[in-house]
Motif scaffolding. Structure first.
Motif, PDB file in Angstrom:
ATOM      1  N   GLU A 166      -6.851   5.467   1.690  1.00 51.68           N
ATOM      2  CA  GLU A 166      -6.830   5.278   3.185  1.00 51.68           C
ATOM      3  C   GLU A 166      -6.653   6.301   4.091  1.00 51.68           C
ATOM      4  O   GLU A 166      -7.395   6.743   5.027  1.00 51.68           O
ATOM      5  CB  GLU A 166      -5.717   4.252   3.666  1.00 51.68           C
ATOM      6  CG  GLU A 166      -5.966   3.569   4.716  1.00 51.68           C
ATOM      7  CD  GLU A 166      -5.037   2.394   5.003  1.00 51.68           C
ATOM      8  OE1 GLU A 166      -4.931   1.904   6.339  1.00 51.68           O
ATOM      9  OE2 GLU A 166      -4.538   1.880   4.182  1.00 51.68           O
TER      10      GLU A 166
ATOM     11  N   THR B  23     -10.481  -1.212   3.140  1.00 51.77           N
ATOM     12  CA  THR B  23      -9.713  -0.786   2.257  1.00 51.77           C
ATOM     13  C   THR B  23      -8.288  -1.360   2.268  1.00 51.77           C
ATOM     14  O   THR B  23      -7.736  -1.842   1.194  1.00 51.77           O
ATOM     15  CB  THR B  23      -9.188   0.762   2.199  1.00 51.77           C
ATOM     16  OG1 THR B  23     -10.724   1.483   2.382  1.00 51.77           O
ATOM     17  CG2 THR B  23      -8.244   1.501   1.442  1.00 51.77           C
ATOM     18  N   ASP B  24      -7.867  -1.649   3.564  1.00 48.21           N
ATOM     19  CA  ASP B  24      -6.765  -2.297   3.792  1.00 48.21           C
ATOM     20  C   ASP B  24      -6.845  -4.000   2.844  1.00 48.21           C
ATOM     21  O   ASP B  24      -5.878  -4.363   2.507  1.00 48.21           O
ATOM     22  CB  ASP B  24      -6.487  -2.757   5.109  1.00 48.21           C
ATOM     23  CG  ASP B  24      -6.029  -1.468   5.811  1.00 48.21           C
ATOM     24  OD1 ASP B  24      -5.272  -0.746   5.177  1.00 48.21           O
ATOM     25  OD2 ASP B  24      -6.065  -1.525   7.121  1.00 48.21           O
TER      26      ASP B  24
ATOM     27  N   GLU C 242      -2.641   4.337  -0.597  1.00 48.61           N
ATOM     28  CA  GLU C 242      -2.435   4.975   0.582  1.00 48.61           C
ATOM     29  C   GLU C 242      -3.122   6.064   0.757  1.00 48.61           C
ATOM     30  O   GLU C 242      -3.476   6.606   1.962  1.00 48.61           O
ATOM     31  CB  GLU C 242      -0.919   5.125   0.760  1.00 48.61           C
ATOM     32  CG  GLU C 242      -0.165   3.799   0.772  1.00 48.61           C
ATOM     33  CD  GLU C 242       1.441   4.151   0.779  1.00 48.61           C
ATOM     34  OE1 GLU C 242       1.813   5.145   0.452  1.00 48.61           O
ATOM     35  OE2 GLU C 242       2.196   2.965   0.988  1.00 48.61           O
TER      36      GLU C 242
ATOM     37  N   ILE D  27     -12.061   1.584   6.446  1.00 44.65           N
ATOM     38  CA  ILE D  27     -10.652   1.506   6.440  1.00 44.65           C
ATOM     39  C   ILE D  27     -10.284   0.003   6.483  1.00 44.65           C
ATOM     40  O   ILE D  27      -9.228  -0.512   5.636  1.00 44.65           O
ATOM     41  CB  ILE D  27     -10.055   2.060   7.800  1.00 44.65           C
ATOM     42  CG1 ILE D  27     -10.199   3.570   7.851  1.00 44.65           C
ATOM     43  CG2 ILE D  27      -8.526   1.831   8.048  1.00 44.65           C
ATOM     44  CD1 ILE D  27      -9.731   4.407   9.219  1.00 44.65           C
TER      45      ILE D  27
END
Length: 253
Positions: A137, A161-162, A134, A158
């Protein structure tokens, strides 16, 4: 070693059942060993053997599928990490800190998996591990793109990364699969009955004893492989971490 202990217990139970059958053959009255009696017992044993073979085959197939899935996800994760690093490199020097954080996160995760220590693997499920993802991100969201290209690269980073976090969590969940204990106990019980019947209706001699020994070793070995492939991140049978090591070598370049 836990799985090896289980396999040794299975081997002892199955082989002792075969030896018990050989012993009972010498103690039973002759009319219990008539052709009619042997025929009925063979039919019952054949039914049990069929069920045991089906269950054993399904367990092996399921364990292999789980192992292959985790192995593929490790490769996918390695590719995602490399692509994310390159996207950040294209964004500009502003992402140098984030790239360093990414490499540190990958290094920590790789060390935990490679250790094979259950306590280290358990830390990968901890809130701290989730917070690291987290935080990475959040650092990406804090970037201030100056043009359309950087805005596209930020959005892509992003999203990647998710996806990487989701793949990682899915892999960890699948890597902790286990064989249901009642099913395993039932399967071992069936194997004991089968090998006991083998010994009961076979004249005892060295060749028969060796054959039963090899059969018991084979079945316990199959159960050992099932248990090992159901936990592909630790034990003697593990997924290859080479893709992640190769990814780590190119991060930050």
């Amino acid at each position: 070693m836990h799985h090896l202990n289980v396999a040794l217990i299975v081997f002892a139970c199955v082989f002792c059942s075969a030896l018990l059958g050989l012993y009972l053959r010498t103690r039973l009255p002759e009319h219990h060993l008539s052709d009619d009696s042997i025929g009925v017992v063979k039919l019952a044993t054949g039914l049990i053997a069929t069920m045991a073979a089906l269950v054993l085959g399904l367990l092996i197939s399921s364990a292999k599928s789980s192992f292959d899935t985790v192995n593929a996800e490790v490769t996918h994760e390695a590719a995602n990490v490399i692509l994310l690093d390159r996207v950040l490199a294209r964004y500009g020097p502003e992402t140098q800190e984030i790239r360093g954080l990414l490499k540190q996160t990958v290094t920590t995760g790789l060390q935990q998996v490679a250790s094979g220590d259950p306590s280290q693997l358990a830390r990968m499920h901890s809130p701290e591990a989730l917070k690291r993802g987290e935080y990475l991100e959040r650092k990406l969201e804090e970037l201030s793109p100056q043009n359309d290209l950087q805005r596209r690269l930020q959005a892509r980073a992003i999203a990647m990364t998710d996806n990487a976090v989701a793949v990682r969590e899915l892999g960890l969940l699948q890597a902790t699969g286990s064989t249901p204990t009642p099913l395993l106990i039932t399967l071992v019980l069936w194997l004991c009955i089968i090998f006991g019947a083998f010994g009961l209706f076979t004249p005892p001699n060295a060749t028969v004893t060796i054959a039963l020994l090899l059969g018991a070793l084979s079945t316990s070995g199959a159960i050992f492989l099932i248990l090992e492939m159901n936990t592909p991140l630790d034990g003697l049978v593990t997924v290859s971490l080479s893709p992640m090591r190769e990814a780590l070598d190119v991060l930050g370049q």
